[in-house]
Design a protein around this motif. Structure first.
Motif, PDB file in Angstrom:
ATOM      1  N   ARG A  89     -42.038  28.351  17.442  1.00  0.00           N
ATOM      2  CA  ARG A  89     -43.038  28.941  16.558  1.00  0.00           C
ATOM      3  C   ARG A  89     -43.228  30.413  16.907  1.00  0.00           C
ATOM      4  N   SER A  90     -43.700  31.165  15.926  1.00  0.00           N
ATOM      5  CA  SER A  90     -43.914  32.590  16.144  1.00  0.00           C
ATOM      6  C   SER A  90     -44.854  32.802  17.322  1.00  0.00           C
ATOM      7  N   ASN A  91     -44.570  33.824  18.109  1.00  0.00           N
ATOM      8  CA  ASN A  91     -45.412  34.190  19.241  1.00  0.00           C
ATOM      9  C   ASN A  91     -45.210  33.314  20.483  1.00  0.00           C
ATOM     10  N   VAL A  92     -44.236  32.405  20.424  1.00  0.00           N
ATOM     11  CA  VAL A  92     -44.015  31.504  21.564  1.00  0.00           C
ATOM     12  C   VAL A  92     -43.398  32.249  22.748  1.00  0.00           C
ATOM     13  N   GLY A  93     -42.804  33.430  22.455  1.00  0.00           N
ATOM     14  CA  GLY A  93     -42.154  34.209  23.510  1.00  0.00           C
ATOM     15  C   GLY A  93     -40.638  34.212  23.373  1.00  0.00           C
ATOM     16  N   LYS A  94     -40.150  34.014  22.144  1.00  0.00           N
ATOM     17  CA  LYS A  94     -38.692  33.910  21.932  1.00  0.00           C
ATOM     18  C   LYS A  94     -37.990  35.244  22.177  1.00  0.00           C
ATOM     19  N   SER A  95     -38.560  36.337  21.628  1.00  0.00           N
ATOM     20  CA  SER A  95     -37.913  37.642  21.847  1.00  0.00           C
ATOM     21  C   SER A  95     -37.918  37.982  23.326  1.00  0.00           C
ATOM     22  N   SER A  96     -39.037  37.705  24.000  1.00  0.00           N
ATOM     23  CA  SER A  96     -39.121  38.004  25.429  1.00  0.00           C
ATOM     24  C   SER A  96     -38.083  37.203  26.210  1.00  0.00           C
ATOM     25  N   LEU A  97     -37.934  35.927  25.860  1.00  0.00           N
ATOM     26  CA  LEU A  97     -36.966  35.079  26.565  1.00  0.00           C
ATOM     27  C   LEU A  97     -35.538  35.567  26.336  1.00  0.00           C
ATOM     28  N   PHE A 146     -25.330  34.027  20.416  1.00  0.00           N
ATOM     29  CA  PHE A 146     -26.733  33.615  20.469  1.00  0.00           C
ATOM     30  C   PHE A 146     -27.268  33.777  19.048  1.00  0.00           C
ATOM     31  N   VAL A 147     -27.927  32.740  18.567  1.00  0.00           N
ATOM     32  CA  VAL A 147     -28.410  32.748  17.194  1.00  0.00           C
ATOM     33  C   VAL A 147     -29.926  32.602  17.215  1.00  0.00           C
ATOM     34  N   ASP A 148     -30.597  33.660  16.786  1.00  0.00           N
ATOM     35  CA  ASP A 148     -32.056  33.715  16.839  1.00  0.00           C
ATOM     36  C   ASP A 148     -32.600  33.243  15.493  1.00  0.00           C
ATOM     37  N   LEU A 149     -33.170  32.040  15.488  1.00  0.00           N
ATOM     38  CA  LEU A 149     -33.702  31.486  14.240  1.00  0.00           C
ATOM     39  C   LEU A 149     -35.099  32.055  13.988  1.00  0.00           C
ATOM     40  N   PRO A 150     -35.494  32.192  12.718  1.00  0.00           N
ATOM     41  CA  PRO A 150     -36.821  32.753  12.449  1.00  0.00           C
ATOM     42  C   PRO A 150     -37.931  31.894  13.044  1.00  0.00           C
ATOM     43  N   GLY A 151     -38.958  32.539  13.596  1.00  0.00           N
ATOM     44  CA  GLY A 151     -40.101  31.810  14.155  1.00  0.00           C
ATOM     45  C   GLY A 151     -40.802  31.025  13.051  1.00  0.00           C
ATOM     46  N   VAL A 155     -31.888  25.802  21.976  1.00  0.00           N
ATOM     47  CA  VAL A 155     -32.982  25.921  22.932  1.00  0.00           C
ATOM     48  C   VAL A 155     -34.276  25.984  22.121  1.00  0.00           C
ATOM     49  N   LEU A 156     -35.115  24.948  22.275  1.00  0.00           N
ATOM     50  CA  LEU A 156     -36.403  24.930  21.591  1.00  0.00           C
ATOM     51  C   LEU A 156     -37.456  25.463  22.546  1.00  0.00           C
ATOM     52  N   LEU A 157     -38.194  26.471  22.102  1.00  0.00           N
ATOM     53  CA  LEU A 157     -39.213  27.082  22.958  1.00  0.00           C
ATOM     54  C   LEU A 157     -40.586  26.504  22.648  1.00  0.00           C
ATOM     55  N   LEU A 158     -41.282  26.084  23.691  1.00  0.00           N
ATOM     56  CA  LEU A 158     -42.658  25.606  23.545  1.00  0.00           C
ATOM     57  C   LEU A 158     -43.514  26.339  24.563  1.00  0.00           C
ATOM     58  N   GLU A 175     -46.829  20.068  14.846  1.00  0.00           N
ATOM     59  CA  GLU A 175     -46.111  19.238  13.874  1.00  0.00           C
ATOM     60  C   GLU A 175     -44.745  19.855  13.572  1.00  0.00           C
ATOM     61  N   ASP A 176     -44.707  21.183  13.487  1.00  0.00           N
ATOM     62  CA  ASP A 176     -43.436  21.868  13.227  1.00  0.00           C
ATOM     63  C   ASP A 176     -42.447  21.656  14.377  1.00  0.00           C
ATOM     64  N   ASP A 177     -42.962  21.700  15.619  1.00  0.00           N
ATOM     65  CA  ASP A 177     -42.087  21.464  16.778  1.00  0.00           C
ATOM     66  C   ASP A 177     -41.497  20.056  16.704  1.00  0.00           C
ATOM     67  N   ARG A 178     -42.357  19.106  16.360  1.00  0.00           N
ATOM     68  CA  ARG A 178     -41.892  17.715  16.283  1.00  0.00           C
ATOM     69  C   ARG A 178     -40.877  17.520  15.170  1.00  0.00           C
ATOM     70  N   SER A 179     -41.137  18.155  14.024  1.00  0.00           N
ATOM     71  CA  SER A 179     -40.184  17.931  12.930  1.00  0.00           C
ATOM     72  C   SER A 179     -38.853  18.619  13.251  1.00  0.00           C
ATOM     73  N   MET A 180     -38.914  19.730  13.972  1.00  0.00           N
ATOM     74  CA  MET A 180     -37.667  20.369  14.411  1.00  0.00           C
ATOM     75  C   MET A 180     -36.892  19.432  15.346  1.00  0.00           C
ATOM     76  N   LEU A 181     -37.576  18.840  16.315  1.00  0.00           N
ATOM     77  CA  LEU A 181     -36.907  17.927  17.257  1.00  0.00           C
ATOM     78  C   LEU A 181     -36.331  16.701  16.553  1.00  0.00           C
ATOM     79  N   ASP A 182     -37.087  16.162  15.596  1.00  0.00           N
ATOM     80  CA  ASP A 182     -36.594  15.005  14.828  1.00  0.00           C
ATOM     81  C   ASP A 182     -35.307  15.370  14.108  1.00  0.00           C
TER      82      ASP A 182
END
Ligand code: GDP
Length: 212
Positions: A42-50, A84-89, A121-124, A132-139
């Motif tokens: 999700r946006s702001n999770v720290g993906k760009s920083s990671l 490396f493929v950066d998916l939209p937050g 790599v899923l960031l949480l 809910e979005d994290d869960r639907s992504m994992l599913d």
């Protein structure tokens, strides 16, 4: 040639190149048959920083933050060996329902159809319970059979002693193995080598022969 994933030398990022963004499901993507590793959260999770921390280039993922690119899938070629493929937050409150509906086919289409995708790599955020979005992504990842690592970002924000507790809580909540979960912090550097090693193993792994 040395195989990726064989020894510490494989973990050195020598070369990083932005090769373009994909804005629509049926739109352009780079021509490449190199293995791909995607990053989502999700946006702001720290993906760009990671991402910046993984490749040790401070401005690396800035490109994904420029207006117009934030909702694209951005492709970076690393060491001429993999992408490396950066998916939209996703799941940003400010994004309207309509915009949300636009990213689903874009991300879903990419994940479902990219045969050279070796893993995601899923960031949480370590402090938050998965959305809910994290869960639907994992599913979705489980359905399509994409090997998944979970990076728990901002691990410096909780007490050291709370980190293993969060790992087991999140592992239980999402029914994923604790071994797949890597606490990560750009502030302390925690998890960087571990995540890079896990990524290199995926890069060097045989492609999944599933439904994709
Ligand atoms: P993105 O929207 O997922 O790309 O998130 P960013 O990388 O822009 O990070 C969002 C915010 O979280 C920024 O203010 C970062 O400085 C902060 N942040 C990211 N990673 C960490 C971390 O490991 N520790 C701490 N304390 N803050 C972080």
């Amino acid at each position: 040639m040395k195989q990726p994933g064989s020894g510490p030398e494989a973990l050195v990022i020598r070369n990083v190149e932005f090769i373009g963004g994909k804005a629509e499901e049926a739109g352009w993507r780079p021509e490449s048959s190199l293995p791909e590793i995607a990053f989502a959260g999700r946006s702001n999770v720290g993906k760009s920083s990671l991402l910046n921390s993984l490749v040790r280039r401070r401005s690396f993922a800035r490109v994904s933050k420029t207006p117009g690119r934030t909702r694209e899938i951005n492709f970076f070629r690393i060491n001429n060996q993999f992408l490396f493929v950066d998916l939209p937050g996703y799941g940003y409150a400010r994004i309207s329902k309509e915009k949300k509906a636009q990213w689903r086919p874009l991300i879903g289409g990419y994940l479902g159809r990219t045969t050279q995708l070796r893993g995601l790599v899923l960031l949480l955020d370590i402090r938050r319970d998965p959305s809910e979005d994290d869960r639907s992504m994992l599913d979705f990842l489980a359905q399509v059979g994409i090997p998944t690592l979970v990076a728990l970002t901002k691990s410096d924000k909780v007490a050291r002693s709370a980190v293993p507790t969060r790992v087991s809580e999140i592992s239980r909540a999402l029914s994923i193995e604790a071994e797949q979960i890597i606490p990560f912090s750009v502030v302390t550097g925690a998890g960087r080598m571990e995540l890079l090693e896990a990524i290199m193993q995926l890069v060097g792994s045989a492609p999944e022969t599933g439904t994709r």
